[in-house]
Design a protein around this motif. Structure first.
Motif, PDB file in Angstrom:
ATOM      1  N   THR A   1       0.911  -0.815   0.303  1.00 58.79           N
ATOM      2  CA  THR A   1      -0.066   0.169   0.440  1.00 58.79           C
ATOM      3  C   THR A   1       0.891   1.843   0.094  1.00 58.79           C
ATOM      4  O   THR A   1       0.365   2.333  -0.484  1.00 58.79           O
ATOM      5  N   TYR A   2       2.067   0.948   1.213  1.00 60.02           N
ATOM      6  CA  TYR A   2       2.766   2.582   0.626  1.00 60.02           C
ATOM      7  C   TYR A   2       4.201   2.196   0.318  1.00 60.02           C
ATOM      8  O   TYR A   2       4.737   0.792   0.334  1.00 60.02           O
ATOM      9  N   LYS A   3       4.126   3.478   0.016  1.00 57.51           N
ATOM     10  CA  LYS A   3       6.208   3.086  -1.175  1.00 57.51           C
ATOM     11  C   LYS A   3       7.168   3.694  -0.152  1.00 57.51           C
ATOM     12  O   LYS A   3       6.492   5.074   0.230  1.00 57.51           O
ATOM     13  N   VAL A   4       8.983   4.072  -0.026  1.00 59.46           N
ATOM     14  CA  VAL A   4       9.151   4.543  -0.127  1.00 59.46           C
ATOM     15  C   VAL A   4       9.387   5.881  -0.712  1.00 59.46           C
ATOM     16  O   VAL A   4       9.586   5.602  -1.882  1.00 59.46           O
ATOM     17  N   GLY A   5       9.872   7.380  -0.063  1.00 58.05           N
ATOM     18  CA  GLY A   5       9.556   8.363  -0.718  1.00 58.05           C
ATOM     19  C   GLY A   5       8.209   8.850  -1.025  1.00 58.05           C
ATOM     20  O   GLY A   5       8.241  10.239  -1.385  1.00 58.05           O
TER      21      GLY A   5
END
Length: 120
Positions: free
Chosen positions: A49-53
């Motif tokens: 669901t979430y990504k670094v950056g």
């Protein structure tokens, strides 16, 4: 510490772990969104669901003054509503008491009679 509990901020996801997301708030400050504060619904894998950056909006829940650790919440600033959630009705009075809300002068004798019946 320039942040306060209740502040709503925009940050950048800096790291993702099984227990939560690390969010960079500024050059020197980073906080953690615990997995229980990520979103209202069920998340099986945070990395899907979430990504670094990625930019993320958070609320400051707690600040530990000794370690300068910041607890964040993403759930508190999203408008997700659970579809099948039953709303609980809360009554601010007892349903068993039939005197209602009236000025004390009008209801006092009735309340005293009811109290006498219950306790004597």
């Amino acid at each position: 510490m320039k942040y306060k509990i209740g502040d709503i901020l925009d940050g950048i996801i800096n790291g993702i772990q099984q227990y939560g997301i690390f969010v960079k708030l500024d050059e020197d400050t980073e906080g953690l969104i615990h997995i229980s504060e990520i979103q209202a619904g069920f998340v099986s894998n945070i990395g899907d669901t979430y990504k670094v950056g990625e930019k993320i909006r958070v609320m400051v829940l707690d600040i530990d003054p000794y370690s300068n650790q910041i607890s964040l919440s993403h759930r508190a600033v999203t408008n997700h509503v659970l579809e099948n959630r039953k709303q609980r009705v809360h009554f601010w009075t007892s349903l068993n008491v039939k005197t209602g809300f009236r000025p004390l002068k009008q209801a006092l004798s009735e309340q005293l009679d009811e109290a006498y019946k219950r306790y004597f």
